[in-house]
Design an enzyme around this catalytic site. Sequence first.
Site, PDB file in Angstrom:
ATOM      1  N   SER A 162      -1.510   8.384  -4.814  1.00 20.37           N
ATOM      2  CA  SER A 162      -2.884   7.900  -4.821  1.00 20.37           C
ATOM      3  C   SER A 162      -3.081   6.850  -3.739  1.00 20.37           C
ATOM      4  CB  SER A 162      -3.195   7.293  -6.199  1.00 20.37           C
ATOM      5  OG  SER A 162      -4.534   6.925  -6.294  1.00 20.37           O
ATOM      6  N   ASP A 163      -4.284   6.792  -3.212  1.00 20.33           N
ATOM      7  CA  ASP A 163      -4.641   5.762  -2.239  1.00 20.33           C
ATOM      8  C   ASP A 163      -6.126   5.481  -2.383  1.00 20.33           C
ATOM      9  OD1 ASP A 163      -3.460   4.267   0.229  1.00 20.33           O
ATOM     10  OD2 ASP A 163      -5.464   4.929   0.835  1.00 20.33           O
ATOM     11  N   THR A 164      -6.494   4.216  -2.325  1.00 21.83           N
ATOM     12  CA  THR A 164      -7.889   3.812  -2.491  1.00 21.83           C
ATOM     13  C   THR A 164      -8.332   3.027  -1.273  1.00 21.83           C
ATOM     14  OG1 THR A 164      -7.608   3.684  -4.893  1.00 21.83           O
ATOM     15  CG2 THR A 164      -9.510   2.531  -3.964  1.00 21.83           C
ATOM     16  N   GLY A 218      -8.159   8.840  -3.157  1.00 18.36           N
ATOM     17  CA  GLY A 218      -7.563  10.158  -2.989  1.00 18.36           C
ATOM     18  C   GLY A 218      -6.381  10.280  -3.921  1.00 18.36           C
TER      19      GLY A 218
END
Length: 191
Positions: A67-69, A104
Amino acid sequence: MKFILASASPRRNELFKLITDKFDCIPADIEEIIPQNIDVFSAPEYLAVQKALHVSRQHPDSIVIGSDTAVFLEDTMLGKPKDRDDAYKMLNLLSGRTHKVITGCAICYDGKSMSFSSQSDVVFYDLNDKEILDYIDTAECFDKAGAYGIQGFGATLVKEIHGDYFNIVGLPVARLKKEIENFRKIWDLYE
């Protein structure tokens, strides 16, 4: 089936516990480089895939979640602030405006993968210098994209949100749970 969350984020760790409490956290030790030919709004999903694939190569028998924000003001991505001045600039830019938070997510297992992005819109109150500096003094801003954390003192900066609150924190829990179940059905990954 064993799960791995490819993240060092304590926030994501807590949120992933809402999906399952049977998982390990193994941060992806990669350099987060975004190719120039990628659309800026696709960057979080791209990074999530890179993180999940990296950990999945080392643990092919586990379902790995990456995950990446990122925070976007218009078409500019705001990362984590480098220092107090950078945090001030970001918060001043966000003051009184609406910005996007895109997370994502990627799901990988033994060379198979799928990914998606989730978007929420956040509206900030008009902030004066004292409010910005007081928030920076909490030191909460330094490890967060856009220089704020909605789950902490940063909540006092937010006028309203449109979309998934948990997406803003860093993991769109309900959608991720559904996507994991879909992934498991497609690849028949049940014990």
